[in-house]
Design an enzyme around this catalytic site. Structure first.
Site, PDB file in Angstrom:
ATOM      1  N   GLU A  49      13.657  59.588 -19.402  1.00  0.00           N
ATOM      2  CA  GLU A  49      14.240  58.752 -18.356  1.00  0.00           C
ATOM      3  C   GLU A  49      13.146  57.930 -17.685  1.00  0.00           C
ATOM      4  O   GLU A  49      12.274  58.472 -17.004  1.00  0.00           O
ATOM      5  CB  GLU A  49      14.942  59.620 -17.302  1.00  0.00           C
ATOM      6  CG  GLU A  49      15.494  58.801 -16.138  1.00  0.00           C
ATOM      7  CD  GLU A  49      15.970  59.641 -14.965  1.00  0.00           C
ATOM      8  OE1 GLU A  49      16.046  59.097 -13.850  1.00  0.00           O
ATOM      9  OE2 GLU A  49      16.262  60.844 -15.160  1.00  0.00           O
ATOM     10  N   ARG A  53      11.667  51.849 -11.015  1.00  0.00           N
ATOM     11  CA  ARG A  53      10.998  51.807  -9.711  1.00  0.00           C
ATOM     12  C   ARG A  53       9.702  51.002  -9.742  1.00  0.00           C
ATOM     13  O   ARG A  53       9.020  50.910  -8.726  1.00  0.00           O
ATOM     14  CB  ARG A  53      10.676  53.233  -9.238  1.00  0.00           C
ATOM     15  CG  ARG A  53      11.888  54.130  -9.073  1.00  0.00           C
ATOM     16  CD  ARG A  53      11.491  55.484  -8.544  1.00  0.00           C
ATOM     17  NE  ARG A  53      12.535  56.466  -8.729  1.00  0.00           N
ATOM     18  CZ  ARG A  53      12.407  57.763  -8.435  1.00  0.00           C
ATOM     19  NH1 ARG A  53      11.270  58.206  -7.942  1.00  0.00           N
ATOM     20  NH2 ARG A  53      13.413  58.595  -8.650  1.00  0.00           N
ATOM     21  N   THR A  76      17.428  55.445 -11.982  1.00  0.00           N
ATOM     22  CA  THR A  76      17.534  54.679 -10.745  1.00  0.00           C
ATOM     23  C   THR A  76      18.378  53.420 -10.937  1.00  0.00           C
ATOM     24  O   THR A  76      18.053  52.353 -10.413  1.00  0.00           O
ATOM     25  CB  THR A  76      16.149  54.299 -10.164  1.00  0.00           C
ATOM     26  OG1 THR A  76      15.217  55.353 -10.430  1.00  0.00           O
ATOM     27  CG2 THR A  76      16.231  54.132  -8.654  1.00  0.00           C
ATOM     28  N   LYS A 136      24.673  64.254 -12.848  1.00  0.00           N
ATOM     29  CA  LYS A 136      23.357  64.571 -12.317  1.00  0.00           C
ATOM     30  C   LYS A 136      23.540  65.181 -10.927  1.00  0.00           C
ATOM     31  O   LYS A 136      24.308  64.653 -10.116  1.00  0.00           O
ATOM     32  CB  LYS A 136      22.526  63.293 -12.236  1.00  0.00           C
ATOM     33  CG  LYS A 136      21.203  63.430 -11.472  1.00  0.00           C
ATOM     34  CD  LYS A 136      20.483  62.088 -11.447  1.00  0.00           C
ATOM     35  CE  LYS A 136      19.231  62.127 -10.599  1.00  0.00           C
ATOM     36  NZ  LYS A 136      18.469  60.875 -10.660  1.00  0.00           N
TER      37      LYS A 136
END
Length: 215
Positions: A49, A53, A76, A136
């Protein structure tokens, strides 16, 4: 092409089942992308993953997507634009800290299997109502850790989770031992100091240790 929530959860679960830990990666330098992915895959952690960011994130995904044996996803995800950009960069799955209808609509429209983030039983029920059964749990430790996830699982046994946020070598087994946990997300397998030094052998060893955690 579109994907249904049921299909999205089934495909996300298959990816989660590849290894007990999904590395959560914050990569600042695209030059680190390929050797980092190769080290993690060699260590037995193929699902990666890459969090959106950093300015380099999409280029990192493009590089990692070319590594044999790896399955690269984008973390994200916050907006439909994030989803489109991640898919175009080569992401095979998505991860979001939370979930909105607009975001999930975009993931389904882009045919991107996604792990929607939830923190409460009400949020989990809303995702279940939409058709998502692989979620998640975030932020895991701040939300009560493994005991909280175990409690949520009692009335909602049809939902499986990938807890992320505060998961470490010290507490990973407490999550992985739960019947409603398929894998966990962790950043400790790629610490920033080792990435900066390019110590790929050390990262491969951390990945190997994580890949052997029982579930």
């Amino acid at each position: 092409m579109t994907i249904t929530p049921t299909q999205a959860s089934a495909q996300a679960r298959e990816i989660c089942e590849l290894a007990p830990i999904v590395p959560v990666l914050v990569v600042h330098d695209v030059a680190h992308a390929r050797p980092l992915a190769e080290a993690l895959v060699a260590g037995g952690l193929p699902a990666l993953e890459v969090t959106l960011r950093t300015p380099a994130a999409l280029d990192v995904i493009r590089e990692m997507a070319q590594v044999e044996g790896g399955v690269v996803g984008a973390g994200t995800l916050l907006t439909p634009a994030d989803v489109k950009a991640a898919k175009e960069a080569g992401a095979k799955f998505g991860v979001s800290p939370g979930a909105t209808d607009k975001l999930l609509d975009a993931c389904e429209a882009e045919d991107l299997p996604t792990l929607p983030g939830v923190a409460t039983s009400s949020e989990a029920m809303k995702m279940l109502e939409r058709g998502y059964t692989m979620l998640k749990f975030f932020p895991a430790e701040a939300n009560g850790g493994a005991p909280a996830l175990k409690a949520i699982g009692a009335p909602l046994p049809q939902i499986s989770f990938c807890p992320t946020g505060g998961v470490s070598p010290q507490n990973a087994n407490s999550y992985l031992s739960l019947p409603n946990v398929v894998c966990a997300g962790g950043s400790w397998v790629a610490p920033s100091d080792l990435v900066k030094k390019g110590d790929w052998k050390a990262i491969e060893e951390l990945a190997r240790e994580a890949s052997q955690l029982s579930r």
